[in-house]
Design a protein around this motif. Structure first.
Motif, PDB file in Angstrom:
ATOM      1  N   ARG A 133     -52.499 -55.323 -24.420  1.00  0.00           N
ATOM      2  CA  ARG A 133     -53.412 -54.453 -24.541  1.00  0.00           C
ATOM      3  C   ARG A 133     -53.184 -53.108 -24.809  1.00  0.00           C
ATOM      4  O   ARG A 133     -53.841 -52.459 -25.814  1.00  0.00           O
ATOM      5  CB  ARG A 133     -54.276 -54.450 -23.195  1.00  0.00           C
ATOM      6  N   ALA A 134     -52.149 -52.599 -24.450  1.00  0.00           N
ATOM      7  CA  ALA A 134     -51.599 -51.191 -25.052  1.00  0.00           C
ATOM      8  C   ALA A 134     -51.374 -51.258 -26.509  1.00  0.00           C
ATOM      9  O   ALA A 134     -51.698 -50.273 -27.325  1.00  0.00           O
ATOM     10  CB  ALA A 134     -50.450 -50.903 -24.386  1.00  0.00           C
ATOM     11  N   ASP A 140     -55.536 -49.356 -32.804  1.00  0.00           N
ATOM     12  CA  ASP A 140     -56.964 -48.918 -32.642  1.00  0.00           C
ATOM     13  C   ASP A 140     -57.731 -50.235 -32.778  1.00  0.00           C
ATOM     14  O   ASP A 140     -58.833 -50.288 -33.260  1.00  0.00           O
ATOM     15  CB  ASP A 140     -57.177 -48.046 -33.967  1.00  0.00           C
ATOM     16  N   GLY A 141     -57.304 -51.299 -32.462  1.00  0.00           N
ATOM     17  CA  GLY A 141     -58.068 -52.442 -32.291  1.00  0.00           C
ATOM     18  C   GLY A 141     -58.212 -53.283 -33.522  1.00  0.00           C
ATOM     19  O   GLY A 141     -58.731 -54.171 -33.652  1.00  0.00           O
ATOM     20  N   ILE A 162     -61.021 -51.364 -30.484  1.00  0.00           N
ATOM     21  CA  ILE A 162     -60.103 -51.707 -29.098  1.00  0.00           C
ATOM     22  C   ILE A 162     -60.913 -52.598 -28.268  1.00  0.00           C
ATOM     23  O   ILE A 162     -60.511 -53.496 -27.581  1.00  0.00           O
ATOM     24  CB  ILE A 162     -59.970 -50.157 -28.529  1.00  0.00           C
ATOM     25  N   GLU A 163     -62.332 -52.429 -28.170  1.00  0.00           N
ATOM     26  CA  GLU A 163     -63.296 -53.285 -26.932  1.00  0.00           C
ATOM     27  C   GLU A 163     -62.910 -54.643 -27.562  1.00  0.00           C
ATOM     28  O   GLU A 163     -62.860 -55.578 -26.664  1.00  0.00           O
ATOM     29  CB  GLU A 163     -64.783 -52.830 -27.146  1.00  0.00           C
ATOM     30  N   GLU A 164     -63.429 -54.844 -28.888  1.00  0.00           N
ATOM     31  CA  GLU A 164     -63.151 -56.455 -29.174  1.00  0.00           C
ATOM     32  C   GLU A 164     -61.602 -56.703 -28.782  1.00  0.00           C
ATOM     33  O   GLU A 164     -61.763 -58.149 -28.538  1.00  0.00           O
ATOM     34  CB  GLU A 164     -63.509 -56.592 -30.754  1.00  0.00           C
ATOM     35  N   ALA A 165     -60.643 -56.100 -29.455  1.00  0.00           N
ATOM     36  CA  ALA A 165     -59.161 -56.616 -28.970  1.00  0.00           C
ATOM     37  C   ALA A 165     -58.992 -56.745 -27.528  1.00  0.00           C
ATOM     38  O   ALA A 165     -58.625 -57.926 -27.399  1.00  0.00           O
ATOM     39  CB  ALA A 165     -58.278 -55.658 -29.520  1.00  0.00           C
ATOM     40  N   HIS A 166     -59.730 -56.020 -26.774  1.00  0.00           N
ATOM     41  CA  HIS A 166     -59.185 -56.364 -25.281  1.00  0.00           C
ATOM     42  C   HIS A 166     -60.020 -57.420 -24.783  1.00  0.00           C
ATOM     43  O   HIS A 166     -59.703 -58.424 -23.726  1.00  0.00           O
ATOM     44  CB  HIS A 166     -59.650 -55.097 -24.495  1.00  0.00           C
ATOM     45  N   ALA A 167     -61.406 -57.664 -25.376  1.00  0.00           N
ATOM     46  CA  ALA A 167     -62.042 -58.883 -25.115  1.00  0.00           C
ATOM     47  C   ALA A 167     -61.444 -60.110 -25.500  1.00  0.00           C
ATOM     48  O   ALA A 167     -61.549 -60.967 -24.874  1.00  0.00           O
ATOM     49  CB  ALA A 167     -63.613 -58.627 -25.695  1.00  0.00           C
TER      50      ALA A 167
END
Ligand code: AMP
Ligand code: GLY
Length: 428
Positions: A133-134, A140-141, A162-167
Motif C-alpha cells: 500500500r505504501a 501515486d496509484g 491511490i484509492e483504486e490501488a488500495h482497493a
C-alpha cells in the motif's frame, strides 16, 4: 508422415481449440478433442484435459502419437512432463516452461535475468500488504497489481489513483486465502499487440501480429475479460516496430529458454505494450492466445501440422511461414453478465445455419440440451470470424453476420478491429 501418424489428440474445449482442430484437420490430420464442446467435431466431453492417465489411454486406443495442448491449465499441471519417456510427443512446454505464464513473479524474474524489456516492478507476499500500500501511494496509484498465479485474465488490476490501488490490494486480500505473492508494476501506456510464435526453444516462427480487445465495453472500458474479439494483422506493426520487438523481447527470451534449458516446444505468446520508451513485455503465455488463435489460424496459409512436426524434427529454422493476404476479424458472442459470475446459460442459439458461408463460427462454450438443441454453456459462447481485403471490409462483414446469430442476453462488443491508429514514437 504415414497416414496413421496423422492422428492427433488436442486438449481443451474452447473456441481456440475449435480453431486449432479446424486448422489441423485442413492440414490433413485426424483430430480428437478432449473434452471439446458441442460445436467441435470429434469431441469427447467425458475426458478432462487434466486427466493425464485417461488421455494416455485415449491416445493409445486411437493410435495418436501427437498431443497438442490448447489451454494453460494442463501445461501448468505438467502434461508434457507426464508423457516424457512415452512415444507420445507433446506440443506444449513442460511445467518449467509453462511457469513463464503460470507465475507472474517467476516470469518477471526471468525477464530481468535475461534482459527482456519490461515494466519496473516490486514483488510482495501477502504478509506485506501494508508495504505494498505504501509503495502504491508513493507511485501515486499509477500501478498495476498482478496476482501471482493463473487467474484466467482476471488477476490483474490496472489502477489510476491511490484509492483504486488500495482497493485492488483489498480485493486481492479478500479473494485469496493463505499465502500468496503478487507484483506491483509501474503502469505503462501505449497500444498493445500480441506476438505469437511457434518455437522449438531455439528457433521461432512468428504468426501475424494481432490485437486482442480484453475489456468488456467499447472504447476499452469496463472490466477485463478473457478477450472480446481480435484481429490480424495489425496495420501499424511495421518492420521497425517488429525489429525492436525481436531484439528487445523475443531474442533475449529465446536465449533465456536455452540458458535455463527448458524443454520448450509449443506456442509462445508475447503480450507487448508499445510505450514511448520502446516495446515492453507485459506477459508471456505458454500457449496460443484466445481469441487471437481464432483469427491467426485462418490467416495462416502454411500447414500448422508441418510447423508442429518441424519443432520435433529440428527443422523449424528452415521452415517458412506464409500468411494469407487480407485481414481477419473475430468477434465474441458472450453471455450477458459475463465476466461477473452467476450469469445464466442454457439458452438456445439460433441463426448459425443462416451465416454466410465465408464466415467461420468457432464454438467457445456450447452444449446440446436434452432436446438436442444447441445452447449456451459459458461466458464466451461463440467467436465469429470474417475476412476482407481491407480491415474495414472484414469488420463490416463479421458484424453484419453476427447480427444473424441470437440467444437470450447475447452481448457483442461493438468496436473490434476499430481502434484509432495510434501515434507511435519511432526512435526506439
Ligand atoms: P497481463 O495478464 O499481465 O497481460 O495483464 C492484463 C492486461 O493488463 C494487459 O493486457 C494490459 O492491458 C494491462 N496491463 C498489464 N501490465 C500493465 C502495465 N505494466 N501497464 C499498463 N497496463 C498493464
Ligand atoms: N488473449 C489473451 C490470452 O489468451 O491470454
Amino acid at each position: 508422415m504415414s497416414p496413421s501418424n496423422k492422428s492427433i489428440v488436442l486438449l481443451g474445449g474452447g473456441a481456440r481449440e475449435h480453431a486449432l482442430a479446424w486448422k489441423l484437420t485442413q492440414d490433413g490430420a485426424s483430430v480428437h478433442v478432449l473434452p471439446g464442446n458441442a460445436g467441435i467435431p470429434n469431441s469427447h466431453p467425458h475426458i478432462s484435459a487434466l486427466d493425464f492417465p485417461a488421455i494416455k489411454s485415449f491416445c493409445e486406443e486411437h493410435g495418436a502419437k501427437l498431443l497438442v495442448v490448447g489451454p494453460e491449465a494442463p501445461l501448468a499441471a505438467g502434461v508434457a512432463d507426464y508423457f516424457v519417456g512415452s512415444d507420445i510427443r507433446v506440443f506444449g512446454p513442460g511445467r518449467a516452461g509453462a511457469t513463464l505464464e503460470s507465475s507472474k513473479v517467476w516470469s518477471k524474474n526471468f525477464m530481468r535475468r535475461h534482459g527482456v524489456a519490461t515494466a519496473m516492478s516490486w514483488q510482495f507476499r501477502s504478509d506485506k500488504l501494508a508495504e505494498a500500500r505504501a509503495k502504491a501511494t508513493e507511485l501515486d496509484g499509477q500501478v498495476v497489481v498482478k496476482f501471482d498465479g493463473l487467474a484466467a485474465g482476471k488477476g490483474v488490476y490496472v489502477c489510476s489513483s491511490i484509492e483504486e490501488a488500495h482497493a485492488a490490494l483489498d480485493d486481492l486480500e479478500a479473494q485469496h486465502s493463505g499465502w500468496f505473492s503478487f507484483l506491483l508494476e509501474a503502469k505503462l501506456s501505449g497500444p498493445e499487440i500480441s506476438i505469437i510464435g511457434i518455437t522449438d526453444g531455439t528457433a521461432i516462427r512468428l504468426l501475424a501480429p494481432s490485437q486482442d480487445h480484453k475489456q468488456l465495453l467499447a472504447g476499452d472500458q469496463g472490466p477485463n475479460t478473457g478477450g472480446m474479439g481480435a484481429y490480424c494483422p495489425v496495420p501499424f506493426a511495421d518492420d521497425n516496430i517488429l525489429a525492436a520487438i525481436r531484439t528487445q523481447i523475443i531474442d533475449p527470451t529465446l536465449e533465456g529458454i536455452q540458458a535455463e534449458q527448458f524443454d520448450f516446444r509449443g506456442f509462445l505468446y508475447f503480450g507487448i505494450m508499445l510505450t514511448p520508451q520502446g516495446p515492453k513485455l507485459l506477459e508471456y503465455n505458454a500457449r496460443l492466445g484466445d481469441p487471437e488463435a481464432e483469427v491467426l489460424l485462418p490467416a495462416l496459409q502454411s500447414s500448422l501440422l508441418e510447423l508442429v512436426e518441424a519443432t520435433f524434427a529440428g527443422t523449424l529454422a528452415q521452415t517458412t511461414v506464409r500468411q494469407r493476404p487480407g485481414h481477419y476479424v473475430g468477434v465474441v458472442l458472450a453471455s450477458g453478465g459475463y465476466p461477473a459470475s452467476g450469469f445464466a446459460t442454457g439458452f438456445p442459439i439460433s441463426g448459425l445455419a443462416e451465416l454466410h458461408p465465408g464466415i467461420l463460427a468457432f464454438h467457445g462454450a456450447t452444449r446440446r440440451n436434452d432436446a438436442g438443441e444447441l445452447t449456451t454453456n459459458g461466458g464466451r459462447v461463440l467467436v465469429l470470424v470474417g475476412h476482407g481485403a481491407e480491415l474495414e471490409d472484414a469488420v463490416q462483414y463479421v458484424y453484419r453476420e453476427a447480427a444473424r446469430v441470437n440467444f437470450q442476453d447475447v452481448y457483442i462488443r461493438t468496436d473490434i478491429g476499430q481502434r484509432p491508429e495510434p501515434v507511435l514514437a519511432t526512435n526506439w
